[in-house]
Scaffold this motif. Structure first.
Motif: not given
Length: 389
Positions: A204, A208, A213, A217
């Motif tokens: 993640v 990110r 991203g 998230l």
């Protein structure tokens, strides 16, 4: 100075403590709760603004050199670690009791279909204990918010007071989800599950921060990040993490990992959120927070034995036992009493250590002067909550 009342209380607590009670675990929980409370009380500030507004601030926003303070007082990983340990031990005991009652002494020594019988009842009882104190807190803040709105307080002021005070509910919600999942988690391999959760956090963060991203998230890490110490606690309850070498490896590896992420990859040095900062290590948890949590777990394992021996002193043990009885109330209400104190002082304008920019080192001793007030109000809130429950 003689203190017969204190001695009597200590003697009563000692007499009521089961012989096999793991006092070191209770001491770790007490230290974790104390760290969270003191940390929040020392880094949460309110600053009066124009037209009756109030904004949330932090001394870490003005003095980033104080970031090491967050390394000492951000103890949530220990809270989840001990929670996983206690939940696993409690559920296994409930399972064994259920098997003994339903299958007889001979069958109680085997694993069979009756093993899961205690799971649903255990989860219901545990959820009741965890979530029951939330209702009064929400009712109080609904009343405060309504009163402020009726008196014309700006929305920004209501939000600045309520949002930090209700923040502990986020962590309690995650803790409740993990607790409810404990019957399932006991069927998994603790080390593999913790490593998998850490890998999710890594993925993640990579999306990110490395690939640009979406920020939302990161909230996946809210469960995955705290599952790591919780699952290590489950493993500890099952006999894992028993060697000193493992504890040292967790402490050294976690600390080194956090240092590399902060120094080499741009993660914030503060392990708590800082108002106005672009990235928080805590909301949601980052890989740096997970690494830091691993170091805390290692330190907790090393401290467990010495703390257990220290808890043989009746008065120390009485203080820890009594604090643990009110742990959830303390966790939920400690920021509310600070916010209510700030609200009551609004009419006086800038108040040192309470309603003033935390821009100088002098703010810290000024805030320390308010801690007895917060502590007294927290004791009153605890007494009131006990009557409601």
């Amino acid at each position: 100075m003689r203190d017969p009342a204190g001695r009597r209380t200590a003697a009563r607590v000692e007499a009521m403590t089961p012989p096999g009670r793991d006092r070191g675990v209770d001491a770790l929980r007490a230290l974790a709760i104390t760290g969270v409370v003191l940390g929040h009380w020392l880094v949460t500030a309110w600053v009066p603004g124009p037209r009756g507004t109030v904004a949330v601030s932090s001394p870490l926003a003005f003095m980033p050199e104080l970031a090491p303070l967050s390394w000492v007082l951000q103890t949530l990983a220990v809270f989840f670690f001990v929670g996983g340990y206690a939940a696993a031990r409690s559920l296994r005991t409930a399972d064994d009791r259920a098997r003994a009652e339903t299958a007889g002494p001979a069958r109680a020594r085997t694993d069979g279909p009756a093993r899961a019988a205690a799971g649903p009842a255990w989860v219901r009882a545990r959820m009741g204990r965890l979530l029951r104190p939330v209702g009064p807190l929400l009712l109080v803040w609904a009343g405060i918010a309504a009163g402020l709105t009726l008196h014309g307080a700006p929305y920004a002021t209501v939000r600045a007071l309520a949002l930090p005070a209700l923040g502990p509910i986020w962590f309690l919600a995650v803790f409740a989800v993990l607790t409810a999942a404990t019957p399932l988690l006991l069927k998994l391999r603790p080390g593999v599950t913790a490593a998998s959760a850490a890998a999710v956090v890594l993925a993640v963060d990579a999306v990110r921060f490395g690939l640009g991203g979406p920020a939302w998230l990161g909230w996946v890490n809210l469960a995955a990040g705290w599952l790591v110490p919780y699952m290590l606690g489950v493993g500890w309850a099952g006999g894992g993490l028993a060697s000193r070498r493992t504890a040292v490896a967790l402490l050294a590896g976690g600390a080194a990992g956090a240092a590399v992420l902060v120094a080499g990859f741009g993660y914030p040095a503060s392990m708590v959120g800082v108002p106005g900062a672009g990235v928080s290590n805590l909301s949601p948890p980052t890989l740096a927070a997970v690494a830091f949590g691993l170091a805390q777990v290692g330190l907790a394992l090393l401290a467990h034995g010495p703390l257990g021996r220290l808890m043989r002193r009746p008065r120390l043990w009485a203080a820890v036992a009594l604090l643990n009885l009110s742990a959830m109330t303390i966790f939920l209400w400690h920021l509310t009493v600070a916010a209510v104190t700030a609200l009551a002082a609004l009419r006086f304008g800038a108040v040192p250590g309470l309603l003033a920019p935390p821009a100088h080192l002098s703010w810290l001793p000024e805030r320390l002067g308010w801690l007895p007030v917060f502590g007294g109000l927290l004791a009153l809130a605890g007494a009131a909550a006990k009557r409601l429950n």
